[in-house]
Motif scaffolding. Structure first.
Motif, mmCIF file in Angstrom:
data_model
loop_
_atom_site.group_PDB
_atom_site.id
_atom_site.type_symbol
_atom_site.label_atom_id
_atom_site.label_comp_id
_atom_site.label_asym_id
_atom_site.label_seq_id
_atom_site.Cartn_x
_atom_site.Cartn_y
_atom_site.Cartn_z
ATOM 1 N N ASP A 3 -6.317 -15.917 -40.868
ATOM 2 C CA ASP A 3 -6.017 -14.486 -40.801
ATOM 3 C C ASP A 3 -7.217 -13.687 -40.282
ATOM 4 N N TYR A 4 -6.933 -12.464 -39.824
ATOM 5 C CA TYR A 4 -7.949 -11.616 -39.206
ATOM 6 C C TYR A 4 -9.105 -11.332 -40.166
ATOM 7 N N ALA A 5 -8.794 -11.109 -41.444
ATOM 8 C CA ALA A 5 -9.841 -10.810 -42.432
ATOM 9 C C ALA A 5 -10.859 -11.939 -42.514
ATOM 10 N N THR A 6 -10.402 -13.181 -42.381
ATOM 11 C CA THR A 6 -11.303 -14.336 -42.414
ATOM 12 C C THR A 6 -11.993 -14.517 -41.065
ATOM 13 N N CYS A 7 -11.218 -14.496 -39.992
ATOM 14 C CA CYS A 7 -11.742 -14.815 -38.662
ATOM 15 C C CYS A 7 -12.767 -13.789 -38.185
ATOM 16 N N SER A 8 -12.670 -12.565 -38.665
ATOM 17 C CA SER A 8 -13.595 -11.515 -38.238
ATOM 18 C C SER A 8 -14.855 -11.447 -39.112
ATOM 19 N N GLN A 9 -14.987 -12.353 -40.096
ATOM 20 C CA GLN A 9 -16.209 -12.389 -40.897
ATOM 21 C C GLN A 9 -17.395 -12.803 -40.015
ATOM 22 N N SER A 10 -18.582 -12.368 -40.393
ATOM 23 C CA SER A 10 -19.763 -12.575 -39.544
ATOM 24 C C SER A 10 -20.090 -14.047 -39.309
ATOM 25 N N ASP A 11 -19.788 -14.931 -40.255
ATOM 26 C CA ASP A 11 -20.083 -16.350 -40.048
ATOM 27 C C ASP A 11 -18.924 -17.086 -39.366
ATOM 28 N N TRP A 12 -17.838 -16.357 -39.054
ATOM 29 C CA TRP A 12 -16.746 -16.903 -38.244
ATOM 30 C C TRP A 12 -16.922 -16.327 -36.834
ATOM 31 N N TRP A 13 -15.965 -15.536 -36.335
ATOM 32 C CA TRP A 13 -16.111 -14.952 -35.001
ATOM 33 C C TRP A 13 -16.662 -13.534 -35.022
ATOM 34 N N GLY A 14 -16.715 -12.904 -36.193
ATOM 35 C CA GLY A 14 -17.269 -11.555 -36.281
ATOM 36 C C GLY A 14 -16.536 -10.565 -35.391
ATOM 37 N N VAL A 69 -13.625 -10.959 -32.344
ATOM 38 C CA VAL A 69 -12.185 -11.067 -32.560
ATOM 39 C C VAL A 69 -11.603 -9.683 -32.815
ATOM 40 N N ARG A 70 -10.485 -9.412 -32.181
ATOM 41 C CA ARG A 70 -9.799 -8.130 -32.342
ATOM 42 C C ARG A 70 -8.434 -8.369 -32.969
ATOM 43 N N THR A 71 -7.809 -7.299 -33.414
ATOM 44 C CA THR A 71 -6.501 -7.438 -34.063
ATOM 45 C C THR A 71 -5.421 -7.872 -33.078
ATOM 46 N N SER A 72 -5.669 -7.758 -31.778
ATOM 47 C CA SER A 72 -4.709 -8.223 -30.770
ATOM 48 C C SER A 72 -4.867 -9.715 -30.493
ATOM 49 N N MET A 73 -5.714 -10.370 -31.281
ATOM 50 C CA MET A 73 -5.956 -11.808 -31.138
ATOM 51 C C MET A 73 -5.485 -12.533 -32.389
ATOM 52 N N LEU A 74 -5.341 -13.838 -32.266
ATOM 53 C CA LEU A 74 -4.911 -14.686 -33.377
ATOM 54 C C LEU A 74 -5.839 -15.892 -33.406
ATOM 55 N N CYS A 75 -6.338 -16.230 -34.567
ATOM 56 C CA CYS A 75 -7.202 -17.401 -34.725
ATOM 57 C C CYS A 75 -6.404 -18.520 -35.387
ATOM 58 N N ALA A 76 -6.699 -19.759 -35.004
ATOM 59 C CA ALA A 76 -6.056 -20.907 -35.644
ATOM 60 C C ALA A 76 -7.004 -22.093 -35.589
ATOM 61 N N GLY A 77 -7.068 -22.834 -36.688
ATOM 62 C CA GLY A 77 -7.954 -23.991 -36.776
ATOM 63 C C GLY A 77 -9.236 -23.627 -37.499
ATOM 64 N N GLY A 78 -10.353 -24.098 -36.953
ATOM 65 C CA GLY A 78 -11.660 -23.780 -37.526
ATOM 66 C C GLY A 78 -12.149 -24.750 -38.576
ATOM 67 N N ASP A 79 -11.441 -25.894 -38.735
ATOM 68 C CA ASP A 79 -11.855 -26.863 -39.758
ATOM 69 C C ASP A 79 -12.973 -27.784 -39.273
ATOM 70 N N THR A 131 -15.927 -26.877 -33.596
ATOM 71 C CA THR A 131 -16.981 -26.277 -34.398
ATOM 72 C C THR A 131 -16.376 -25.614 -35.638
ATOM 73 N N ALA A 132 -16.905 -25.951 -36.802
ATOM 74 C CA ALA A 132 -16.409 -25.357 -38.049
ATOM 75 C C ALA A 132 -16.617 -23.850 -38.036
ATOM 76 N N LYS A 133 -15.650 -23.135 -38.567
ATOM 77 C CA LYS A 133 -15.644 -21.670 -38.645
ATOM 78 C C LYS A 133 -15.627 -20.995 -37.272
ATOM 79 N N LYS A 134 -15.275 -21.747 -36.240
ATOM 80 C CA LYS A 134 -15.073 -21.182 -34.905
ATOM 81 C C LYS A 134 -13.706 -21.646 -34.417
ATOM 82 N N PRO A 135 -12.638 -21.099 -35.023
ATOM 83 C CA PRO A 135 -11.295 -21.525 -34.640
ATOM 84 C C PRO A 135 -10.976 -21.156 -33.194
ATOM 85 N N THR A 136 -9.998 -21.825 -32.626
ATOM 86 C CA THR A 136 -9.504 -21.463 -31.309
ATOM 87 C C THR A 136 -8.934 -20.050 -31.404
#
Length: 197
Positions: free
Chosen positions: A111-122, A125-135, A173-178
């Protein structure tokens, strides 16, 4: 569609029903492209509005190997960990060979709340994007760009994402989902362009 670039001409075509690039598949259809409509506010530097539509010269018949997927409802955001599937012929690993056989992998939504965290994509990432993966194990890779993230919802397959970018540190890369263009953020634009073209 023909595009003149310098003195050369590019011709685009769409191949449907393909599975193994090294083998002539039965049921493969090559369709000519009439027009490509790129989002008028596409920005390759900030990777925003990373979406385009392709209009074929003729309709394509569905078959055992060619099936249409649905579009999601406008504005829909899938919850964290929603199971989706990425498909593509991108690299099998960072710097590795391109796939000959279509690859498919489970990529749960982040979700955006997770993916936009500073140790993820910060802030990338915008709300018009979707993150998936990151394991750190499964992801999209170079060559998957433009491919779909398909999710089953209410018994139907919907295209929720279009592969946009991944990490320059490596494909898994962990915490860098597609990162995908979130299709549900562009339904009004898609409908407008279809009606105009």
């Amino acid at each position: 569609m023909l595009m003149a670039i310098g003195s050369s001409t590019l011709t685009y075509r769409v191949v449907l029903g393909e599975h193994n690039l090294a083998v002539e598949d039965d049921g493969t259809v090559v369709a000519e492209v009439e027009k490509i409509v790129v989002h008028e506010k596409w920005n390759s530097f900030f990777i925003i509005n990373d979406i385009a539509l392709i209009k074929l010269t003729e309709p394509v018949q569905e078959s055992d190997t060619i099936q249409a997927a649905c579009l999601p409802p406008s504005g829909l955001e899938l919850e964290n960990d929603y199971p989706c599937e990425i498909t593509g012929w991108g690299r099998l690993s960072t710097g590795g060979p391109l796939a000959e056989v279509l690859q498919q992998a489970l990529l749960p939504v982040v979700d955006y709340a997770t993916c936009s965290q500073s140790d993820w994509w910060g802030g990338l990432v915008r709300t018009s994007m979707l993150c998936a993966g990151g394991d750190g194990v499964v992801s999209g890779c170079n060559g998957d760009s433009g491919g779909p993230l398909s999710c089953q919802r209410n018994g139907l397959w919907e295209v929720h994402g279009i592969v946009s970018f991944g990490s320059s540190w490596g494909c898994n890369t962990a915490k860098k989902p597609t990162v995908f263009t979130r299709v549900s953020a562009y339904i009004d634009w898609i409908n407008e362009k279809i009606s105009e073209n």
